[in-house]
Design an enzyme around this catalytic site. Structure first.
Site, PDB file in Angstrom:
ATOM      1  N   LYS A 143       5.484   9.068   8.440  1.00  0.00           N
ATOM      2  CA  LYS A 143       5.496   8.509   9.787  1.00  0.00           C
ATOM      3  C   LYS A 143       6.546   9.149  10.684  1.00  0.00           C
ATOM      4  CE  LYS A 143       2.432   5.467   8.288  1.00  0.00           C
ATOM      5  NZ  LYS A 143       1.013   5.655   8.491  1.00  0.00           N
ATOM      6  N   TYR A 157       0.855  -1.185   0.000  1.00  0.00           N
ATOM      7  CA  TYR A 157       0.000   0.000   0.000  1.00  0.00           C
ATOM      8  C   TYR A 157       0.889   1.233   0.000  1.00  0.00           C
ATOM      9  CZ  TYR A 157      -3.506   3.377   1.663  1.00  0.00           C
ATOM     10  OH  TYR A 157      -4.342   4.448   1.800  1.00  0.00           O
ATOM     11  N   ASP A 201       9.415   2.644  -0.966  1.00  0.00           N
ATOM     12  CA  ASP A 201       8.439   3.300  -0.111  1.00  0.00           C
ATOM     13  C   ASP A 201       8.846   3.010   1.333  1.00  0.00           C
ATOM     14  OD1 ASP A 201       6.343   4.014   1.510  1.00  0.00           O
ATOM     15  OD2 ASP A 201       4.784   3.077   0.285  1.00  0.00           O
TER      16      ASP A 201
END
Length: 430
Positions: free
Chosen positions: A267, A144, A239
Protein backbone atom coordinates in the site's frame (compact mmCIF):
# COMPACT_ATOMS: atom_id res chain seq x y z
CA UNK A 1 -33.75 5.09 -19.59
CA UNK A 2 -30.21 6.41 -19.94
CA UNK A 3 -27.42 3.89 -19.40
CA UNK A 4 -24.33 5.30 -17.71
CA UNK A 5 -20.86 4.85 -19.15
CA UNK A 6 -19.97 2.75 -16.09
CA UNK A 7 -22.84 0.39 -16.88
CA UNK A 8 -21.75 0.20 -20.52
CA UNK A 9 -18.14 -0.47 -19.55
CA UNK A 10 -19.12 -3.12 -16.99
CA UNK A 11 -21.23 -4.92 -19.59
CA UNK A 12 -18.35 -4.77 -22.06
CA UNK A 13 -15.78 -5.91 -19.46
CA UNK A 14 -17.68 -9.10 -18.66
CA UNK A 15 -16.97 -10.39 -22.16
CA UNK A 16 -13.20 -10.40 -21.60
CA UNK A 17 -12.53 -10.20 -17.83
CA UNK A 18 -13.88 -12.74 -15.28
CA UNK A 19 -16.84 -11.04 -13.65
CA UNK A 20 -15.88 -7.83 -15.39
CA UNK A 21 -13.26 -6.92 -12.78
CA UNK A 22 -9.64 -7.74 -11.96
CA UNK A 23 -10.21 -7.94 -8.19
CA UNK A 24 -13.48 -9.42 -6.87
CA UNK A 25 -14.68 -6.78 -4.38
CA UNK A 26 -14.74 -4.20 -7.18
CA UNK A 27 -17.72 -6.00 -8.72
CA UNK A 28 -20.17 -4.58 -6.10
CA UNK A 29 -21.70 -8.07 -5.74
CA UNK A 30 -22.12 -7.79 -1.97
CA UNK A 31 -23.74 -4.35 -2.07
CA UNK A 32 -25.54 -4.79 -5.39
CA UNK A 33 -25.62 -2.52 -8.37
CA UNK A 34 -23.04 -1.68 -11.01
CA UNK A 35 -19.47 -0.78 -10.10
CA UNK A 36 -18.17 2.65 -10.97
CA UNK A 37 -15.46 2.86 -13.60
CA UNK A 38 -13.03 5.59 -12.62
CA UNK A 39 -11.28 7.78 -15.16
CA UNK A 40 -9.25 10.11 -12.94
CA UNK A 41 -8.66 11.30 -9.39
CA UNK A 42 -7.09 14.29 -7.70
CA UNK A 43 -6.60 14.97 -4.01
CA UNK A 44 -9.61 13.70 -2.06
CA UNK A 45 -11.82 13.20 -5.12
CA UNK A 46 -12.60 10.54 -7.70
CA UNK A 47 -14.23 11.16 -11.08
CA UNK A 48 -16.05 8.32 -12.80
CA UNK A 49 -16.49 7.64 -16.50
CA UNK A 50 -19.53 9.94 -16.53
CA UNK A 51 -17.45 12.66 -14.82
CA UNK A 52 -19.39 12.40 -11.55
CA UNK A 53 -17.33 13.56 -8.57
CA UNK A 54 -17.00 11.57 -5.33
CA UNK A 55 -15.30 12.12 -1.98
CA UNK A 56 -13.04 9.07 -1.73
CA UNK A 57 -12.80 6.91 1.39
CA UNK A 58 -11.10 3.97 -0.33
CA UNK A 59 -7.98 5.74 -1.57
CA UNK A 60 -6.94 2.73 -3.66
CA UNK A 61 -7.47 0.60 -0.51
CA UNK A 62 -4.95 2.60 1.48
CA UNK A 63 -1.89 3.85 -0.40
CA UNK A 64 -3.15 7.35 -1.25
CA UNK A 65 -2.48 8.65 2.25
CA UNK A 66 -1.75 12.16 0.93
CA UNK A 67 -4.46 12.03 -1.71
CA UNK A 68 -4.55 11.13 -5.38
CA UNK A 69 -2.01 12.42 -7.89
CA UNK A 70 0.20 13.88 -5.14
CA UNK A 71 2.34 16.18 -7.25
CA UNK A 72 5.83 15.31 -5.91
CA UNK A 73 5.11 11.61 -6.56
CA UNK A 74 3.72 12.23 -10.04
CA UNK A 75 6.71 14.39 -10.99
CA UNK A 76 9.20 11.84 -9.61
CA UNK A 77 7.56 9.01 -11.59
CA UNK A 78 7.56 11.04 -14.81
CA UNK A 79 11.22 11.91 -14.44
CA UNK A 80 12.32 8.37 -13.53
CA UNK A 81 10.29 6.75 -16.34
CA UNK A 82 12.49 8.50 -18.89
CA UNK A 83 15.37 6.28 -17.70
CA UNK A 84 13.32 3.09 -18.41
CA UNK A 85 10.70 1.34 -16.34
CA UNK A 86 12.75 -1.69 -15.28
CA UNK A 87 16.27 -3.09 -15.54
CA UNK A 88 16.17 -6.46 -13.77
CA UNK A 89 19.40 -5.35 -12.12
CA UNK A 90 20.28 -3.52 -8.88
CA UNK A 91 19.93 0.24 -8.57
CA UNK A 92 21.09 2.73 -5.96
CA UNK A 93 17.46 3.75 -5.46
CA UNK A 94 16.67 0.32 -3.97
CA UNK A 95 19.33 0.92 -1.32
CA UNK A 96 17.97 4.38 -0.57
CA UNK A 97 14.45 2.95 -0.20
CA UNK A 98 15.64 0.23 2.18
CA UNK A 99 17.64 2.72 4.22
CA UNK A 100 14.65 5.06 4.45
CA UNK A 101 12.36 2.29 5.70
CA UNK A 102 14.96 1.19 8.24
CA UNK A 103 15.26 4.78 9.49
CA UNK A 104 11.50 4.89 10.06
CA UNK A 105 11.14 1.39 11.55
CA UNK A 106 14.11 0.89 13.92
CA UNK A 107 13.65 -2.86 14.54
CA UNK A 108 13.94 -3.74 10.83
CA UNK A 109 17.54 -4.79 10.11
CA UNK A 110 17.10 -6.07 6.55
CA UNK A 111 14.25 -5.61 4.09
CA UNK A 112 13.45 -7.28 0.75
CA UNK A 113 11.35 -5.52 -1.88
CA UNK A 114 8.63 -7.46 -3.72
CA UNK A 115 5.74 -6.51 -6.01
CA UNK A 116 2.63 -6.89 -3.82
CA UNK A 117 1.38 -7.33 -0.28
CA UNK A 118 0.36 -10.89 -1.11
CA UNK A 119 3.91 -11.68 -2.20
CA UNK A 120 5.32 -10.06 0.95
CA UNK A 121 3.15 -12.16 3.27
CA UNK A 122 3.72 -15.34 1.29
CA UNK A 123 7.49 -14.81 1.44
CA UNK A 124 7.49 -14.00 5.15
CA UNK A 125 5.69 -17.26 5.90
CA UNK A 126 8.13 -19.23 3.76
CA UNK A 127 11.02 -17.58 5.57
CA UNK A 128 9.51 -18.36 8.98
CA UNK A 129 9.11 -22.00 7.99
CA UNK A 130 12.62 -22.20 6.61
CA UNK A 131 14.10 -20.55 9.70
CA UNK A 132 12.23 -22.67 12.26
CA UNK A 133 12.03 -25.96 10.37
CA UNK A 134 8.34 -26.10 11.23
CA UNK A 135 5.36 -26.19 8.85
CA UNK A 136 2.25 -24.90 10.58
CA UNK A 137 1.13 -21.30 10.97
CA UNK A 138 -1.57 -19.61 13.00
CA UNK A 139 -3.70 -16.90 11.40
CA UNK A 140 -6.86 -15.23 12.63
CA UNK A 141 -10.41 -15.54 11.34
CA UNK A 142 -11.25 -12.58 9.16
CA UNK A 143 -7.65 -11.47 8.66
CA UNK A 144 -6.62 -11.37 5.02
CA UNK A 145 -2.97 -11.67 4.05
CA UNK A 146 -3.37 -11.91 0.31
CA UNK A 147 -4.51 -14.74 -1.92
CA UNK A 148 -1.64 -17.20 -1.44
CA UNK A 149 -2.97 -20.68 -0.64
CA UNK A 150 -1.92 -20.64 3.02
CA UNK A 151 -3.96 -17.54 3.75
CA UNK A 152 -7.30 -18.46 2.18
CA UNK A 153 -8.51 -20.37 5.22
CA UNK A 154 -11.19 -18.37 7.06
CA UNK A 155 -9.89 -15.23 5.41
CA UNK A 156 -11.32 -11.73 5.43
CA UNK A 157 -11.65 -9.11 2.69
CA UNK A 158 -13.12 -10.42 -0.55
CA UNK A 159 -13.34 -14.00 0.73
CA UNK A 160 -15.55 -12.78 3.57
CA UNK A 161 -17.47 -10.45 1.28
CA UNK A 162 -18.39 -13.31 -1.06
CA UNK A 163 -19.01 -15.73 1.85
CA UNK A 164 -16.52 -18.23 0.43
CA UNK A 165 -15.81 -20.66 3.25
CA UNK A 166 -13.51 -23.03 1.38
CA UNK A 167 -11.53 -22.08 -1.70
CA UNK A 168 -11.23 -24.63 -4.53
CA UNK A 169 -7.62 -25.08 -5.55
CA UNK A 170 -6.27 -24.94 -1.99
CA UNK A 171 -5.08 -28.44 -1.16
CA UNK A 172 -6.05 -30.29 2.00
CA UNK A 173 -2.38 -30.42 2.98
CA UNK A 174 -1.97 -26.66 2.81
CA UNK A 175 -5.23 -26.13 4.68
CA UNK A 176 -4.12 -28.54 7.40
CA UNK A 177 -0.97 -26.50 7.99
CA UNK A 178 -3.01 -23.32 8.50
CA UNK A 179 -4.50 -23.11 11.98
CA UNK A 180 -7.06 -20.41 12.75
CA UNK A 181 -8.17 -18.65 15.91
CA UNK A 182 -10.73 -15.91 16.53
CA UNK A 183 -9.22 -12.41 16.57
CA UNK A 184 -8.74 -11.07 20.12
CA UNK A 185 -9.05 -14.57 21.68
CA UNK A 186 -5.75 -15.39 23.42
CA UNK A 187 -7.09 -18.61 24.97
CA UNK A 188 -7.75 -20.05 21.51
CA UNK A 189 -4.12 -19.39 20.56
CA UNK A 190 -2.86 -21.09 23.71
CA UNK A 191 -5.00 -24.11 22.87
CA UNK A 192 -3.68 -24.36 19.31
CA UNK A 193 -0.08 -24.16 20.50
CA UNK A 194 -0.70 -26.84 23.13
CA UNK A 195 -2.31 -29.11 20.53
CA UNK A 196 0.57 -28.61 18.05
CA UNK A 197 3.59 -28.36 20.31
CA UNK A 198 6.80 -27.44 18.46
CA UNK A 199 5.01 -27.55 15.09
CA UNK A 200 4.13 -23.87 14.64
CA UNK A 201 6.51 -21.75 12.62
CA UNK A 202 4.72 -18.41 12.79
CA UNK A 203 1.77 -16.43 14.00
CA UNK A 204 0.71 -13.82 11.44
CA UNK A 205 -1.76 -11.08 12.31
CA UNK A 206 -3.07 -7.75 11.15
CA UNK A 207 -2.17 -5.73 14.28
CA UNK A 208 -5.18 -3.55 13.48
CA UNK A 209 -7.50 -5.55 11.26
CA UNK A 210 -8.75 -3.87 8.12
CA UNK A 211 -10.06 -6.81 6.12
CA UNK A 212 -13.16 -7.59 8.17
CA UNK A 213 -13.80 -3.93 8.67
CA UNK A 214 -11.60 -1.96 11.04
CA UNK A 215 -11.19 -4.02 14.22
CA UNK A 216 -8.79 -3.00 16.97
CA UNK A 217 -6.75 -5.35 19.17
CA UNK A 218 -8.08 -5.44 22.71
CA UNK A 219 -5.89 -4.26 25.57
CA UNK A 220 -2.79 -6.44 26.11
CA UNK A 221 -3.78 -8.86 23.33
CA UNK A 222 -0.77 -8.22 21.12
CA UNK A 223 1.53 -8.09 24.16
CA UNK A 224 0.34 -11.56 25.16
CA UNK A 225 0.91 -12.88 21.65
CA UNK A 226 4.42 -11.39 21.66
CA UNK A 227 5.29 -13.12 24.95
CA UNK A 228 3.81 -16.39 23.75
CA UNK A 229 5.81 -16.33 20.53
CA UNK A 230 9.03 -15.59 22.42
CA UNK A 231 8.37 -18.43 24.87
CA UNK A 232 7.53 -20.99 22.17
CA UNK A 233 10.18 -19.91 19.59
CA UNK A 234 7.45 -18.92 17.13
CA UNK A 235 8.07 -16.14 14.60
CA UNK A 236 5.67 -13.24 15.24
CA UNK A 237 4.69 -11.58 11.96
CA UNK A 238 2.87 -8.27 11.69
CA UNK A 239 1.02 -7.87 8.42
CA UNK A 240 1.31 -4.10 8.06
CA UNK A 241 0.26 -3.96 4.43
CA UNK A 242 -2.56 -1.64 5.55
CA UNK A 243 -1.22 -0.15 8.78
CA UNK A 244 2.41 0.38 7.76
CA UNK A 245 3.31 4.07 7.47
CA UNK A 246 -0.40 4.88 7.88
CA UNK A 247 -1.00 4.64 11.62
CA UNK A 248 2.40 6.18 12.38
CA UNK A 249 5.80 6.60 10.74
CA UNK A 250 6.78 3.24 12.16
CA UNK A 251 3.35 1.72 11.55
CA UNK A 252 1.41 -0.30 14.09
CA UNK A 253 4.63 -1.41 15.76
CA UNK A 254 5.34 2.18 16.75
CA UNK A 255 1.72 3.10 17.44
CA UNK A 256 1.02 0.07 19.63
CA UNK A 257 4.57 -0.28 21.00
CA UNK A 258 5.01 -3.94 19.95
CA UNK A 259 8.06 -5.34 18.15
CA UNK A 260 7.36 -8.12 15.66
CA UNK A 261 10.03 -10.51 14.37
CA UNK A 262 9.02 -9.99 10.75
CA UNK A 263 6.81 -7.33 9.20
CA UNK A 264 5.18 -7.11 5.78
CA UNK A 265 4.39 -3.93 3.87
CA UNK A 266 2.48 -2.78 0.82
CA UNK A 267 0.00 0.00 0.00
CA UNK A 268 1.61 3.21 1.25
CA UNK A 269 5.20 2.21 0.42
CA UNK A 270 4.32 2.18 -3.28
CA UNK A 271 2.23 5.38 -3.35
CA UNK A 272 -0.20 3.52 -5.60
CA UNK A 273 2.35 1.54 -7.60
CA UNK A 274 2.38 -2.29 -7.27
CA UNK A 275 4.96 -2.89 -4.53
CA UNK A 276 5.40 -4.69 -1.22
CA UNK A 277 8.20 -5.60 1.14
CA UNK A 278 9.04 -7.87 4.04
CA UNK A 279 11.73 -7.32 6.62
CA UNK A 280 12.81 -7.85 10.18
CA UNK A 281 15.57 -9.10 12.37
CA UNK A 282 18.94 -9.90 10.78
CA UNK A 283 19.03 -13.30 12.47
CA UNK A 284 15.95 -14.33 10.49
CA UNK A 285 16.35 -12.31 7.29
CA UNK A 286 19.86 -13.69 6.65
CA UNK A 287 18.20 -16.98 5.69
CA UNK A 288 16.74 -15.44 2.51
CA UNK A 289 18.65 -16.18 -0.72
CA UNK A 290 21.29 -15.26 -1.70
CA UNK A 291 22.46 -15.01 1.94
CA UNK A 292 20.67 -18.23 2.85
CA UNK A 293 18.75 -21.12 1.34
CA UNK A 294 15.15 -19.85 1.61
CA UNK A 295 14.47 -18.91 -2.00
CA UNK A 296 12.50 -15.84 -3.03
CA UNK A 297 12.85 -13.86 -6.23
CA UNK A 298 11.04 -11.45 -8.53
CA UNK A 299 12.01 -9.87 -11.84
CA UNK A 300 10.19 -6.61 -11.06
CA UNK A 301 11.13 -6.46 -7.38
CA UNK A 302 12.59 -3.05 -6.62
CA UNK A 303 11.79 -1.69 -10.07
CA UNK A 304 12.69 1.99 -10.33
CA UNK A 305 9.17 3.34 -10.91
CA UNK A 306 7.76 1.69 -7.80
CA UNK A 307 10.83 2.65 -5.79
CA UNK A 308 10.81 6.33 -6.72
CA UNK A 309 7.07 6.58 -6.04
CA UNK A 310 7.38 4.93 -2.63
CA UNK A 311 10.57 6.75 -1.70
CA UNK A 312 9.07 10.14 -2.53
CA UNK A 313 5.95 9.49 -0.46
CA UNK A 314 7.73 7.96 2.55
CA UNK A 315 10.34 10.71 2.55
CA UNK A 316 7.56 13.30 2.64
CA UNK A 317 5.90 11.50 5.57
CA UNK A 318 9.19 11.30 7.44
CA UNK A 319 9.88 15.01 6.97
CA UNK A 320 6.32 16.04 7.89
CA UNK A 321 5.45 13.97 11.01
CA UNK A 322 2.54 16.30 11.84
CA UNK A 323 0.62 14.58 9.02
CA UNK A 324 -0.12 11.68 11.34
CA UNK A 325 -1.54 14.01 14.00
CA UNK A 326 -3.68 15.66 11.31
CA UNK A 327 -4.97 12.28 10.13
CA UNK A 328 -5.74 11.23 13.70
CA UNK A 329 -7.72 14.42 14.25
CA UNK A 330 -9.68 13.96 11.02
CA UNK A 331 -10.42 10.31 11.84
CA UNK A 332 -11.74 11.24 15.29
CA UNK A 333 -13.75 14.16 13.87
CA UNK A 334 -15.44 11.90 11.32
CA UNK A 335 -16.18 9.22 13.91
CA UNK A 336 -17.69 11.71 16.37
CA UNK A 337 -19.77 13.39 13.68
CA UNK A 338 -21.14 10.12 12.31
CA UNK A 339 -21.84 8.80 15.80
CA UNK A 340 -23.86 11.91 16.66
CA UNK A 341 -25.97 11.59 13.50
CA UNK A 342 -26.74 7.91 14.10
CA UNK A 343 -27.48 8.52 17.79
CA UNK A 344 -29.91 11.32 16.98
CA UNK A 345 -31.73 8.94 14.61
CA UNK A 346 -31.71 6.12 17.20
CA UNK A 347 -29.88 3.84 14.78
CA UNK A 348 -27.55 1.43 16.62
CA UNK A 349 -24.04 1.50 15.20
CA UNK A 350 -20.55 0.65 16.37
CA UNK A 351 -17.86 2.82 14.82
CA UNK A 352 -14.35 1.40 15.14
CA UNK A 353 -11.58 3.89 14.41
CA UNK A 354 -7.86 4.25 14.91
CA UNK A 355 -6.08 7.08 13.18
CA UNK A 356 -7.08 7.17 9.52
CA UNK A 357 -8.80 3.75 9.51
CA UNK A 358 -12.50 3.61 10.32
CA UNK A 359 -15.55 1.35 9.88
CA UNK A 360 -19.27 1.65 10.61
CA UNK A 361 -21.00 -1.54 11.77
CA UNK A 362 -24.79 -1.60 12.07
CA UNK A 363 -25.07 -3.36 15.41
CA UNK A 364 -25.46 -2.52 19.09
CA UNK A 365 -22.81 -5.02 20.21
CA UNK A 366 -19.02 -4.45 20.31
CA UNK A 367 -17.18 -5.62 17.19
CA UNK A 368 -13.94 -7.31 18.25
CA UNK A 369 -13.80 -10.30 15.89
CA UNK A 370 -14.95 -11.58 12.52
CA UNK A 371 -17.94 -13.29 14.15
CA UNK A 372 -18.97 -9.93 15.61
CA UNK A 373 -18.61 -8.24 12.21
CA UNK A 374 -20.57 -11.00 10.48
CA UNK A 375 -23.38 -10.61 13.03
CA UNK A 376 -23.87 -6.94 12.12
CA UNK A 377 -26.70 -5.90 9.81
CA UNK A 378 -25.12 -6.23 6.37
CA UNK A 379 -28.32 -5.37 4.48
CA UNK A 380 -28.53 -2.03 6.29
CA UNK A 381 -24.90 -1.34 5.42
CA UNK A 382 -25.68 -2.01 1.76
CA UNK A 383 -28.56 0.51 1.85
CA UNK A 384 -26.27 3.02 3.53
CA UNK A 385 -23.56 2.45 0.93
CA UNK A 386 -25.87 3.20 -2.00
CA UNK A 387 -27.49 6.17 -0.28
CA UNK A 388 -24.04 7.67 0.29
CA UNK A 389 -22.89 6.88 -3.26
CA UNK A 390 -25.89 8.75 -4.65
CA UNK A 391 -24.72 11.79 -2.68
CA UNK A 392 -21.16 11.61 -3.97
CA UNK A 393 -19.52 9.71 -1.09
CA UNK A 394 -17.48 6.70 -2.22
CA UNK A 395 -17.22 4.14 0.59
CA UNK A 396 -15.75 0.65 0.44
CA UNK A 397 -18.35 -1.55 -1.34
CA UNK A 398 -18.35 -4.14 1.44
CA UNK A 399 -19.17 -4.18 5.14
CA UNK A 400 -15.95 -6.18 5.60
CA UNK A 401 -13.52 -3.47 4.52
CA UNK A 402 -12.02 -0.57 6.41
CA UNK A 403 -12.38 2.96 5.10
CA UNK A 404 -9.12 4.85 4.56
CA UNK A 405 -8.81 8.60 5.01
CA UNK A 406 -6.31 10.69 3.10
CA UNK A 407 -4.88 13.92 4.42
CA UNK A 408 -6.21 15.61 1.28
CA UNK A 409 -9.67 15.43 2.89
CA UNK A 410 -10.72 18.82 4.21
CA UNK A 411 -12.96 19.34 7.20
CA UNK A 412 -15.50 20.54 4.66
CA UNK A 413 -15.31 17.11 3.03
CA UNK A 414 -15.80 15.46 6.41
CA UNK A 415 -18.78 17.69 7.18
CA UNK A 416 -20.25 16.86 3.78
CA UNK A 417 -19.88 13.16 4.58
CA UNK A 418 -21.54 13.59 7.98
CA UNK A 419 -24.39 15.61 6.46
CA UNK A 420 -24.80 13.05 3.68
CA UNK A 421 -25.25 10.40 6.36
CA UNK A 422 -28.03 12.46 7.95
CA UNK A 423 -29.68 12.82 4.54
CA UNK A 424 -29.26 9.10 3.84
CA UNK A 425 -31.11 8.31 7.06
CA UNK A 426 -33.97 10.61 6.09
CA UNK A 427 -34.26 9.30 2.53
CA UNK A 428 -33.63 5.61 3.24
CA UNK A 429 -35.20 3.43 5.90
CA UNK A 430 -31.97 2.29 7.52
Amino acid sequence: MNISKSEQLFSRAQHSIPGGVNSPVRAFKSVGGTPLFIQKAKGAYLYDADNNKYIDYINSWGPMILGHAFEPVVEAIQKKAADSTSFGAPTELEIEMAELIKSMVPNVDLIRMVSSGTEACMSAIRLARGYTGRNKIIKFEGCYHGHADSFLVKAGSGVATFNIQTVPGVTAGVAADTLTAPYNDIDAVHQLIDEHKNEIAAIIIEPVAGNMGCILPQQNYLEQLRKLCTKEDIIFIFDEVMTGFRLAQGGAQERLKIDADLVTYGKVIGAGMPVGAFGGKFEIMQHIAPLGNVYQAGTLSGNPIAMIAGYTLLNHLKNHPSIFDELDAKGSYLKDGLQKVFDEANIPVVINQLGSMISVFFTNEPVNSFADAAASDISTFNKYFHAMLQQGIYLAPSAYESWFLSNALSYGDLDETINATADAIKKTQL
